[in-house]
Enzyme design. Structure first.
Site, PDB file in Angstrom:
ATOM      1  N   HIS A  12       2.741   4.036   6.364  1.00  0.00           N
ATOM      2  CA  HIS A  12       1.981   3.243   5.394  1.00  0.00           C
ATOM      3  C   HIS A  12       2.076   3.865   4.015  1.00  0.00           C
ATOM      4  O   HIS A  12       2.319   3.173   3.017  1.00  0.00           O
ATOM      5  CB  HIS A  12       0.521   3.142   5.849  1.00  0.00           C
ATOM      6  CG  HIS A  12      -0.231   1.991   5.260  1.00  0.00           C
ATOM      7  ND1 HIS A  12      -0.954   2.098   4.097  1.00  0.00           N
ATOM      8  CD2 HIS A  12      -0.387   0.704   5.681  1.00  0.00           C
ATOM      9  CE1 HIS A  12      -1.535   0.939   3.824  1.00  0.00           C
ATOM     10  NE2 HIS A  12      -1.197   0.071   4.761  1.00  0.00           N
ATOM     11  N   CYS A  13       1.930   5.178   3.928  1.00  0.00           N
ATOM     12  CA  CYS A  13       2.003   5.871   2.637  1.00  0.00           C
ATOM     13  C   CYS A  13       3.397   5.794   2.023  1.00  0.00           C
ATOM     14  O   CYS A  13       3.550   5.770   0.798  1.00  0.00           O
ATOM     15  CB  CYS A  13       1.620   7.343   2.798  1.00  0.00           C
ATOM     16  SG  CYS A  13      -0.135   7.650   3.037  1.00  0.00           S
TER      17      CYS A  13
END
Length: 445
Positions: free
Chosen positions: A433-434
């Protein structure tokens, strides 16, 4: 074959440059789990090579990184994304393209990187002149990877030291321009919400230049310039609205805290790096444009282990999330809706984030998959980004293979888990996600 980098290696990013199709993008991110179409990433490179045990804390890393292994892990991640028909854009290549396409972009990049606040008054003219004569690819590499005194070519350093205190004090192997190793986490430096984007003022000084660079891509790259989208913050899309020296005014926001969950709702975490003042700026812009009607705000404890909302909660299906209960259970949650004037809001406290999300999404309840294992394993997997998965479509996520207990729970809940290695990628405290900034993502029907 493309030209080799200054290090003589043709990288995966170089190979990607041959494949770029300069068709205009129509950006828009309408959910957290709808089919992912286009994503912005950054391949580990020179900036991470410049982390040492002595400086890694200054650059917000818990450890130094084996860069070659991290790059190989990232390449595998990208290939997985492409195998699922996701278009992958590399940040440094896109930056180089923008610098080549626009003289204004080059001037702004140089002026932002080199000012009296970043290098001192007496070095500004010389360094700006040096950077302006670099070709776009090398300038992009310097802006991301940093610049050492010993790497400045064609400058009479002896003469410069006679008129510059900064040059006298600088060691040849010290940074004239610092690297940006956190660029690998592209989620934070911009956040696409429905038909527009937020260029957020980041909390830590070590990361603030990242926002300037990504803003140049969105404003000057040929694939973005013709497209119709809005800047939710700053409203003009002009980084002059928050020059680097003014970032310390107490208002900050980072993309890892921001999630467009659908149905005109945005979920935003307030933790270590995001403030309520910035939430109001973003909410006001979204409400005025009619792009959103509700912002759910989650106030978290400020700790490194869960610096962003997406380290303790990510969506894995239209009605399912991963969660780390010790943080989720202690959150204060509020819904912010439009008030009678643009500078007013209706604020109501919620019983919890899961209940608020269920209401916003029109589902009876939000299914939860808790961080796996006993209390020791759960704490370890939380630290290793078990909750930081990225959805490629409803019910399909990418996760680190090392988080075996959480991945098993996800599969038991009917979620397809595509695993990647992350022993080195995760050392900056971030997962899939990051490492992804969605540019185009479908709504959930």
């Amino acid at each position: 074959m493309p030209a080799a980098t200054p290090r003589g290696i043709v990288t995966e990013e170089d190979r990607f440059a041959e494949e770029v199709v300069m068709e205009p993008l129509v950006p828009g991110v309408y959910s957290e789990v709808g089919r992912l179409r286009t994503v912005l990433v950054h391949r580990p490179g020179v900036a991470l090579e410049r982390l040492t045990p002595e400086n890694r804390a200054d650059f917000l890393f818990d450890d130094v990184v084996w860069v070659e292994r991290a790059a190989a892990e990232h390449d595998a991640f990208v290939e997985l994304l492409r195998s699922r028909d996701v278009e992958v854009l590399y940040l440094q290549q896109m930056l180089a393209d923008a610098l080549e396409a626009s003289a204004e972009a080059r001037d702004e990049a140089v002026s932002s990187a080199v000012s009296s606040y970043t290098v001192g008054l007496s070095l500004v003219s010389e360094l700006r002149s040096y950077l302006r004569q670099l070709d776009p690819a090398r300038l992009a590499e310097v802006l991301v990877g940093g610049l050492l005194g010993s790497e400045i070519e064609g400058v009479d350093l002896a003469s410069l030291r006679r008129r510059s205190l900064g040059a006298v004090l600088a060691d040849p192997d010290s940074f004239v321009l610092p690297p940006l190793p956190n660029t690998i986490f592209t989620r934070d430096s911009s956040a696409w919400l429905y038909g527009g984007v937020v260029l957020p003022p980041l909390f830590w000084a070590a990361r603030r230049m990242e926002v300037v660079l990504v803003s140049l891509i969105y404003r000057f790259h040929p694939r973005f310039v013709p497209a119709g989208f809005r800047f939710w913050y700053p409203p003009s899309g002009d980084t002059a609205r928050f020059p680097l020296e003014d970032f310390s005014q107490g208002s900050s926001l980072e993309g890892g805290d921001v999630m467009p969950i659908g149905n005109g709702t945005v979920l935003i975490g307030l933790g270590e790096r995001s403030t309520g003042r910035m939430v109001e700026h973003v909410a006001s812009a979204l409400f005025e444009a009619g792009e959103a009607e509700r912002v759910i705000v989650c106030r978290m404890t400020q700790q490194r282990a869960y610096m962003h909302l997406d380290t303790v909660l990510t969506f894995v299906d239209h009605d399912a999330v991963t969660i780390f209960p010790p943080v989720i259970d202690d959150m204060q949650v509020f819904s912010v809706r439009p008030g009678s004037r643009p500078d007013e809001f209706e604020v109501a406290e919620e019983t919890g984030v899961l209940e608020a999300c269920a209401d916003a999404l029109g589902v009876a309840r939000v299914r939860t998959i808790e961080t796996g294992g006993d209390r020791f394993q759960s704490a370890r997997e939380q630290w290793d980004d078990a909750n930081n998965v990225v959805a490629l479509e409803p019910g399909v996520v990418v996760a680190y293979s090392k988080n075996v207990h959480t991945n098993a729970k996800l599969r038991a809940a009917g979620i397809e888990v595509l695993e990647i290695e992350g022993s080195e990628l995760g050392k900056g405290r971030g997962g899939g996600h990051c490492m992804t900034c969605p540019i185009v993502r479908d709504a959930v029907r």
